[in-house]
Design an enzyme around this catalytic site. Structure first.
Site, PDB file in Angstrom:
ATOM      1  N   GLU A  55      38.795  17.361 -16.286  1.00 21.62           N
ATOM      2  CA  GLU A  55      40.228  17.582 -16.525  1.00 21.62           C
ATOM      3  C   GLU A  55      40.826  16.553 -17.471  1.00 21.62           C
ATOM      4  O   GLU A  55      41.715  16.854 -18.257  1.00 21.62           O
ATOM      5  CB  GLU A  55      40.986  17.530 -15.191  1.00 21.62           C
ATOM      6  CG  GLU A  55      40.802  18.757 -14.309  1.00 21.62           C
ATOM      7  CD  GLU A  55      39.460  18.804 -13.586  1.00 21.62           C
ATOM      8  OE1 GLU A  55      38.766  17.782 -13.530  1.00 21.62           O
ATOM      9  OE2 GLU A  55      39.111  19.896 -13.084  1.00 21.62           O
TER      10      GLU A  55
ATOM     11  N   VAL B 296       6.496   6.173 -36.939  1.00 19.09           N
ATOM     12  CA  VAL B 296       6.388   5.172 -38.020  1.00 19.09           C
ATOM     13  C   VAL B 296       4.934   4.711 -38.133  1.00 19.09           C
ATOM     14  O   VAL B 296       4.357   4.691 -39.229  1.00 19.09           O
ATOM     15  CB  VAL B 296       7.311   3.950 -37.727  1.00 19.09           C
ATOM     16  CG1 VAL B 296       6.978   2.779 -38.653  1.00 19.09           C
ATOM     17  CG2 VAL B 296       8.784   4.337 -37.885  1.00 19.09           C
ATOM     18  N   VAL B 297       4.344   4.356 -36.991  1.00 18.15           N
ATOM     19  CA  VAL B 297       2.977   3.802 -37.014  1.00 18.15           C
ATOM     20  C   VAL B 297       1.992   4.840 -37.555  1.00 18.15           C
ATOM     21  O   VAL B 297       1.164   4.542 -38.427  1.00 18.15           O
ATOM     22  CB  VAL B 297       2.561   3.341 -35.594  1.00 18.15           C
ATOM     23  CG1 VAL B 297       1.078   2.972 -35.544  1.00 18.15           C
ATOM     24  CG2 VAL B 297       3.421   2.169 -35.151  1.00 18.15           C
TER      25      VAL B 297
ATOM     26  N   ASP C 258      25.834   5.154 -28.217  1.00 20.94           N
ATOM     27  CA  ASP C 258      27.246   5.274 -28.610  1.00 20.94           C
ATOM     28  C   ASP C 258      27.427   6.250 -29.783  1.00 20.94           C
ATOM     29  O   ASP C 258      28.552   6.667 -30.067  1.00 20.94           O
ATOM     30  CB  ASP C 258      27.807   3.902 -29.007  1.00 20.94           C
ATOM     31  CG  ASP C 258      27.885   2.958 -27.824  1.00 20.94           C
ATOM     32  OD1 ASP C 258      27.821   3.454 -26.681  1.00 20.94           O
ATOM     33  OD2 ASP C 258      28.009   1.751 -28.032  1.00 20.94           O
TER      34      ASP C 258
ATOM     35  N   ARG D  88       6.184   5.563 -32.655  1.00 20.64           N
ATOM     36  CA  ARG D  88       4.919   6.310 -32.787  1.00 20.64           C
ATOM     37  C   ARG D  88       4.817   6.982 -34.162  1.00 20.64           C
ATOM     38  O   ARG D  88       3.780   6.934 -34.827  1.00 20.64           O
ATOM     39  CB  ARG D  88       4.866   7.359 -31.669  1.00 20.64           C
ATOM     40  CG  ARG D  88       3.704   8.328 -31.711  1.00 20.64           C
ATOM     41  CD  ARG D  88       3.845   9.264 -30.521  1.00 20.64           C
ATOM     42  NE  ARG D  88       2.807  10.271 -30.486  1.00 20.64           N
ATOM     43  CZ  ARG D  88       2.909  11.461 -31.071  1.00 20.64           C
ATOM     44  NH1 ARG D  88       3.989  11.766 -31.770  1.00 20.64           N
ATOM     45  NH2 ARG D  88       1.917  12.336 -30.969  1.00 20.64           N
TER      46      ARG D  88
ATOM     47  N   GLN E 157      22.396   5.478 -18.260  1.00 21.41           N
ATOM     48  CA  GLN E 157      22.625   6.331 -19.436  1.00 21.41           C
ATOM     49  C   GLN E 157      21.756   5.943 -20.635  1.00 21.41           C
ATOM     50  O   GLN E 157      21.527   6.731 -21.536  1.00 21.41           O
ATOM     51  CB  GLN E 157      24.092   6.256 -19.876  1.00 21.41           C
ATOM     52  CG  GLN E 157      25.041   6.799 -18.842  1.00 21.41           C
ATOM     53  CD  GLN E 157      26.445   6.275 -19.027  1.00 21.41           C
ATOM     54  OE1 GLN E 157      27.273   6.920 -19.646  1.00 21.41           O
ATOM     55  NE2 GLN E 157      26.724   5.091 -18.507  1.00 21.41           N
TER      56      GLN E 157
ATOM     57  N   GLY F 240      30.200   3.027 -23.524  1.00 25.03           N
ATOM     58  CA  GLY F 240      30.894   3.188 -24.810  1.00 25.03           C
ATOM     59  C   GLY F 240      31.909   2.066 -24.946  1.00 25.03           C
ATOM     60  O   GLY F 240      33.049   2.206 -24.521  1.00 25.03           O
TER      61      GLY F 240
ATOM     62  N   GLY G  46      21.315   0.348 -33.362  1.00 26.59           N
ATOM     63  CA  GLY G  46      22.700   0.749 -33.624  1.00 26.59           C
ATOM     64  C   GLY G  46      23.378  -0.178 -34.612  1.00 26.59           C
ATOM     65  O   GLY G  46      22.707  -0.846 -35.418  1.00 26.59           O
TER      66      GLY G  46
ATOM     67  N   GLU H 221      33.965   2.930 -20.869  1.00 26.15           N
ATOM     68  CA  GLU H 221      34.074   1.534 -20.406  1.00 26.15           C
ATOM     69  C   GLU H 221      34.937   0.671 -21.333  1.00 26.15           C
ATOM     70  O   GLU H 221      35.582  -0.267 -20.891  1.00 26.15           O
ATOM     71  CB  GLU H 221      32.685   0.900 -20.273  1.00 26.15           C
ATOM     72  CG  GLU H 221      31.950   0.864 -21.596  1.00 26.15           C
ATOM     73  CD  GLU H 221      30.633   0.090 -21.598  1.00 26.15           C
ATOM     74  OE1 GLU H 221      30.392  -0.714 -20.708  1.00 26.15           O
ATOM     75  OE2 GLU H 221      29.858   0.333 -22.546  1.00 26.15           O
TER      76      GLU H 221
HETATM   77  O1  F6P Z   1      25.649  -0.184 -27.643  1.00 24.31           O
HETATM   78  C1  F6P Z   1      25.077   0.532 -26.605  1.00 24.31           C
HETATM   79  C2  F6P Z   1      25.613   0.074 -25.275  1.00 24.31           C
HETATM   80  O2  F6P Z   1      24.880   0.707 -24.263  1.00 24.31           O
HETATM   81  C3  F6P Z   1      27.111   0.276 -25.067  1.00 24.31           C
HETATM   82  O3  F6P Z   1      27.481   1.581 -24.737  1.00 24.31           O
HETATM   83  C4  F6P Z   1      27.385  -0.718 -23.974  1.00 24.31           C
HETATM   84  O4  F6P Z   1      28.706  -1.130 -23.969  1.00 24.31           O
HETATM   85  C5  F6P Z   1      26.488  -1.856 -24.350  1.00 24.31           C
HETATM   86  O5  F6P Z   1      25.425  -1.315 -25.088  1.00 24.31           O
HETATM   87  C6  F6P Z   1      25.947  -2.611 -23.169  1.00 24.31           C
HETATM   88  O6  F6P Z   1      25.195  -3.678 -23.642  1.00 24.31           O
HETATM   89  P1  F6P Z   1      24.263  -4.573 -22.732  1.00 24.31           P
HETATM   90  O7  F6P Z   1      23.113  -3.729 -22.294  1.00 24.31           O
HETATM   91  O8  F6P Z   1      23.828  -5.683 -23.614  1.00 24.31           O
HETATM   92  O9  F6P Z   1      25.093  -5.023 -21.574  1.00 24.31           O
END
Ligand code: F6P
Length: 317
Positions: free
Chosen positions: A186, A21-22, A126, A19, A250, A169, A100, A221
């Protein structure tokens, strides 16, 4: 500069940036086109005109109105050439890439190999763009994960259970570390740090014997599967565990105020610096000041003070 294009990944705050940028470009009298489906759309020439009205009512929406892709074709030279052809054939004078590490690497290729004026806006949950304190989407992701964690804690405390919460992540522990610290957890396991699982299990068992019966372990992950960590804890301590995998919730959702403000600012600044002739850089905002970082630097692995987080988490638990 008469005509610019926008290409995006998805996360909270991206629509606020589109928004901005446009509307900034329109104020400069520029024409704007959106590239549908990220780099795949750029290769296939999928473009849509964007004007002041077409970005109404999107500032509060997650994802990206332009849709996106994980383009395998752009890794190939033929895909890159086709993408640059789309830019030239459509008389696009400059490109803004919102995304990213992967997206910004693509932007760097277009700027250096094909001499296309490109400015990047960091957008990744990330938060692993080097030289940039905060990327779009990271604040919302941490808040979404924290909200889920607070709910899980209710059950962990009520049932005196050990919970393993797996957050996103793949290569970095930004979300895990922030959620662990802000959520009063913890233990935290991240890809950037070797973990001593024997020691962690010993601490859990000793704590349990002294009456500390509910624990929350956050695992990124990219470090391990939550279910594998749960199995190790159960095998070594004999204690019952439960696993929650937060996944893509997330990355979506209503952007926080921080992400909307950042989107508004970075979108505006990206257009201004692109118009002034800057290329092969991304934009950032910190302590009330705008700055730019060369893309060659921003796509390098980001260092994060993992030990600092660990120290504080240990002091506070
Ligand atoms: O790079 C962002 C991210 O959400 C990472 O945290 C995650 O590992 C990856 O993308 C998941 O990618 P996709 O949605 O292509 O499965």
């Amino acid at each position: 500069m008469k005509k610019i294009a926008i290409l995006t990944r998805d996360c909270a705050g991206v629509n606020a940036a589109i928004r901005s940028v446009v509307r900034t470009a329109s104020k400069h009298g520029m024409e704007v086109v959106g590239i549908i489906r990220g780099y795949d759309g750029l290769i296939d020439g999928e473009l849509t005109p964007l004007d002041h009205r077409s970005v109404s009512g999107i500032i509060n929406k997650g994802g990206t109105i332009l849709k996106t892709s994980r383009s395998k074709r752009f890794y190939e030279e033929s895909g890159q050439e086709q993408a640059s052809k789309t830019i030239h054939e459509n008389n696009i004078d400059g490109l803004i890439v919102i995304g990213g590490n992967g997206s910004l690497t693509g932007a760097h290729i277009l700027a250096t190999k094909y001499h296309i004026p490109v400015v990047g806006i960091p957008a990744t949950i990330d938060n692993d763009v080097t030289g940039v304190d905060l990327a779009l989407g990271a604040d919302t992701a941490v808040n979404v994960a924290l909200d889920a964690l607070d709910k899980i804690r209710d059950t962990a405390t009520s049932l005196e259970r050990i919970f393993i919460v797996e957050v996103m992540g793949r290569c970095c522990g930004y979300i895990a570390l922030n959620v662990a610290l802000a959520g009063g957890c913890e233990e935290v396991l991240v890809p950037e740090k070797d973990s001593n699982l024997d020691e962690m299990c010993r601490e859990i068992q000793e704590g349990n014997e002294k009456g500390k019966v509910s624990w929350i372990v956050i695992v990124a992950e990219g470090k391990a599967k939550g279910s594998d960590i749960a199995e190790i804890i159960t095998n070594k301590t004999g204690l019952e565990t439960r696993v929650a995998v937060l996944g893509h919730i997330q990355r979506g959702g209503r952007p926080t105020a921080i992400d909307r403000l950042l989107g508004a600012r970075l979108g505006n600044h990206a257009v201004n610096v692109l118009k002034d002739g800057l290329t092969d850089h991304c934009v950032g905002f910190k302590d009330g000041k705008y700055f730019t970082v060369p893309l060659s630097e921003s796509i390098q692995p980001k260092e994060i003070d993992v030990d600092g987080y660990y120290r504080l988490i240990k002091i506070l638990t």
